[in-house]
Design a protein around this motif. Structure first.
Motif, PDB file in Angstrom:
ATOM      1  N   VAL A  29      67.436  75.177  39.516  1.00 18.32           N
ATOM      2  CA  VAL A  29      67.846  74.220  38.478  1.00 18.32           C
ATOM      3  C   VAL A  29      68.432  72.942  39.086  1.00 18.32           C
ATOM      4  O   VAL A  29      68.230  71.854  38.555  1.00 18.32           O
ATOM      5  CB  VAL A  29      68.847  74.875  37.501  1.00 18.32           C
ATOM      6  N   GLY A  30      69.166  73.056  40.208  1.00 20.76           N
ATOM      7  CA  GLY A  30      69.811  71.881  40.790  1.00 20.76           C
ATOM      8  C   GLY A  30      70.938  71.381  39.902  1.00 20.76           C
ATOM      9  O   GLY A  30      71.389  72.099  39.009  1.00 20.76           O
ATOM     10  N   THR A  31      71.376  70.158  40.116  1.00 24.60           N
ATOM     11  CA  THR A  31      72.488  69.649  39.300  1.00 24.60           C
ATOM     12  C   THR A  31      72.015  68.713  38.199  1.00 24.60           C
ATOM     13  O   THR A  31      72.816  68.147  37.482  1.00 24.60           O
ATOM     14  CB  THR A  31      73.544  68.927  40.157  1.00 24.60           C
ATOM     15  N   ARG A  32      70.652  68.549  38.059  1.00 21.69           N
ATOM     16  CA  ARG A  32      70.184  67.720  36.949  1.00 21.69           C
ATOM     17  C   ARG A  32      70.497  68.429  35.632  1.00 21.69           C
ATOM     18  O   ARG A  32      70.539  69.660  35.569  1.00 21.69           O
ATOM     19  CB  ARG A  32      68.686  67.447  37.093  1.00 21.69           C
ATOM     20  N   THR A  33      70.680  67.634  34.590  1.00 24.35           N
ATOM     21  CA  THR A  33      71.004  68.220  33.298  1.00 24.35           C
ATOM     22  C   THR A  33      69.711  68.549  32.575  1.00 24.35           C
ATOM     23  O   THR A  33      68.910  67.663  32.306  1.00 24.35           O
ATOM     24  CB  THR A  33      71.838  67.238  32.455  1.00 24.35           C
ATOM     25  N   PRO A  34      69.471  69.837  32.268  1.00 28.32           N
ATOM     26  CA  PRO A  34      68.236  70.202  31.594  1.00 28.32           C
ATOM     27  C   PRO A  34      68.231  69.750  30.135  1.00 28.32           C
ATOM     28  O   PRO A  34      69.296  69.496  29.553  1.00 28.32           O
ATOM     29  CB  PRO A  34      68.214  71.732  31.678  1.00 28.32           C
ATOM     30  N   THR A  35      67.024  69.623  29.564  1.00 28.79           N
ATOM     31  CA  THR A  35      66.909  69.217  28.161  1.00 28.79           C
ATOM     32  C   THR A  35      65.994  70.185  27.414  1.00 28.79           C
ATOM     33  O   THR A  35      65.336  71.022  28.027  1.00 28.79           O
ATOM     34  CB  THR A  35      66.307  67.798  28.053  1.00 28.79           C
ATOM     35  N   GLY A  36      65.932  70.031  26.101  1.00 31.17           N
ATOM     36  CA  GLY A  36      65.008  70.787  25.266  1.00 31.17           C
ATOM     37  C   GLY A  36      65.218  72.283  25.304  1.00 31.17           C
ATOM     38  O   GLY A  36      66.355  72.766  25.303  1.00 31.17           O
ATOM     39  N   ARG A  37      64.093  73.005  25.373  1.00 34.07           N
ATOM     40  CA  ARG A  37      64.144  74.474  25.333  1.00 34.07           C
ATOM     41  C   ARG A  37      64.896  75.067  26.510  1.00 34.07           C
ATOM     42  O   ARG A  37      65.620  76.040  26.366  1.00 34.07           O
ATOM     43  CB  ARG A  37      62.723  75.028  25.362  1.00 34.07           C
ATOM     44  N   LEU A  38      64.695  74.465  27.711  1.00 32.80           N
ATOM     45  CA  LEU A  38      65.378  74.983  28.897  1.00 32.80           C
ATOM     46  C   LEU A  38      66.897  74.859  28.715  1.00 32.80           C
ATOM     47  O   LEU A  38      67.650  75.780  29.033  1.00 32.80           O
ATOM     48  CB  LEU A  38      64.927  74.217  30.148  1.00 32.80           C
ATOM     49  N   ALA A  39      67.329  73.696  28.178  1.00 35.86           N
ATOM     50  CA  ALA A  39      68.763  73.501  27.950  1.00 35.86           C
ATOM     51  C   ALA A  39      69.292  74.538  26.974  1.00 35.86           C
ATOM     52  O   ALA A  39      70.359  75.137  27.195  1.00 35.86           O
ATOM     53  CB  ALA A  39      69.021  72.097  27.420  1.00 35.86           C
ATOM     54  N   ALA A  40      68.547  74.780  25.893  1.00 34.69           N
ATOM     55  CA  ALA A  40      68.986  75.757  24.892  1.00 34.69           C
ATOM     56  C   ALA A  40      69.063  77.152  25.506  1.00 34.69           C
ATOM     57  O   ALA A  40      70.033  77.896  25.282  1.00 34.69           O
ATOM     58  CB  ALA A  40      68.028  75.752  23.705  1.00 34.69           C
ATOM     59  N   ALA A  41      68.050  77.496  26.322  1.00 32.99           N
ATOM     60  CA  ALA A  41      68.034  78.822  26.944  1.00 32.99           C
ATOM     61  C   ALA A  41      69.204  78.976  27.913  1.00 32.99           C
ATOM     62  O   ALA A  41      69.894  79.998  27.920  1.00 32.99           O
ATOM     63  CB  ALA A  41      66.707  79.045  27.672  1.00 32.99           C
ATOM     64  N   LEU A  42      69.462  77.937  28.734  1.00 34.38           N
ATOM     65  CA  LEU A  42      70.557  78.031  29.713  1.00 34.38           C
ATOM     66  C   LEU A  42      71.920  78.023  29.027  1.00 34.38           C
ATOM     67  O   LEU A  42      72.838  78.708  29.456  1.00 34.38           O
ATOM     68  CB  LEU A  42      70.455  76.891  30.735  1.00 34.38           C
TER      69      LEU A  42
END
Lengths: 102, 232
Positions: A29-42
């Motif tokens: 994942v790294g330190t970037r901020t995820p978006t969309g479905r990945l963000a919701a899942a995380l």
């Protein structure tokens, strides 16, 4: 007090395996901020993991565990964590001994 | 206030917040140490295992499987399997590590035991997760686990069965407290129900390490799917 070479090898292999599981998600994942479905899942991971860890104990072990969890949930948020943990452990111990002898 | 004293305060905050979980694992550390000596490990080996592996559930399973000479491959594979949930936990933690200089990421991740991860994620909800807070949590918990397992190995079976005394329930209580802080209304009901249902089902049908992973994945899947419905 000695350390057997096979035991040392086993401990080092276990340590490497454990560290791999701990670093792998961070690498991916790294330190970037995820978006969309990945963000919701995380975002769902913390609650989902904690619920999954306790669900079999709370829901499918026995009446004592389910009731003790209910009692703990009632005091959660109203008292400090240490007190809530004390209430939970006491309730579980009392209910188990009551239900075992009854 | 100079930054140094902010650091010290946050280190102390972390250590303070790790006290309940440190007390909660103490009986398990004693029992693990005692069981490990019965299984043929020396106290030095028990201490070394806690210091290097630092993963309670994997250590319990390893001691259960222990033989002399140690089956290295089986033990490594078992540790990998029992700790697979850490991959998901690390992925969730990763975006919260923005305040960590790159050189601190590797040692920080070494300390990512379940309890430390859960407390760190709770902290990240309303504050920036700082390295000093994380290491405050992790180092106290690490030293605590090392000392209790070593004590168990040296003293032997002090507490024969932590279940009888309700100590195992300390984790349920700690996790309920943390869950209360993560409550987000209807989303939580949907996601947590999926996790609970899947975890209980998996617990009935499969060997122990799988239910956590399956429950977590079920919750994540439901969260990812339900994003579309709430989107404008």
């Amino acid at each position: 007090m000695s350390i057997d070479p096979w035991t040392l090898a086993a401990i080092l292999a276990m340590a490497a395996a454990t560290y791999l599981t701990r670093i792998l998600g961070v690498w991916v994942v790294g330190t970037r901020t995820p978006t969309g479905r990945l963000a919701a899942a995380l975002d769902a991971v913390p609650g989902a993991v904690l619920v999954a860890v306790i669900a079999p104990t709370v829901l499918a072990t026995g009446v004592a565990e389910t009731v003790a969890a209910g009692i703990t949930a009632l005091v959660v948020g109203r008292v400090p964590m240490v007190v809530a943990v004390g209430v939970g452990v006491t309730a579980a111990a009392l209910l188990r001994s009551l239900l075992a002898s009854g | 206030m100079p930054p140094d004293s902010v650091c010290v305060m946050s280190l102390r905050d972390g250590a303070f917040d790790a006290i309940p979980v440190s007390l909660a694992v103490a009986p398990f550390g004693l029992v693990l140490g005692a069981l490990a000596v019965q299984a043929g490990l020396s106290p030095a080996e028990v201490g070394l295992m806690s210091a290097l592996v630092f993963a309670g559930s994997a250590q319990f399973v390893a001691v259960d499987l222990w033989q002399t000479p140690a089956p290295v491959g089986v033990l490594a594979l078992t540790a990998l399997l029992v700790n697979l949930r850490h991959v998901l936990m690390g992925a969730a933690l990763s975006p919260k590590l923005g305040a960590f200089p790159p050189r601190l990421t590797a040692p920080a991740v070494f300390l990512m035991a379940d309890e430390i991860w859960a407390l760190g994620m709770r902290r990240a909800i309303d504050r920036t997760l700082t390295p000093s807070y994380w290491f405050g949590l992790g180092l106290l918990f690490y030293a605590n686990w090392f000392l209790w397992t070593l004590a168990g190995a040296l003293v032997g079976a002090v507490i024969d069965d932590p279940l009888r005394w309700g100590f195992d329930f300390a984790f349920v209580a700690v996790f309920l407290v943390l869950l209360a802080g993560m409550w987000r209304g209807r989303t939580s009901v949907v996601v947590w129900s999926a996790s609970a249902f899947a975890a209980v089902g998996a617990h009935q049908l499969l060997p122990p390490p799988w239910y956590v992973l399956i429950g977590a994945l079920a919750g994540m899947a439901v969260a990812a799917i339900s994003v579309d419905r709430t989107a404008p």
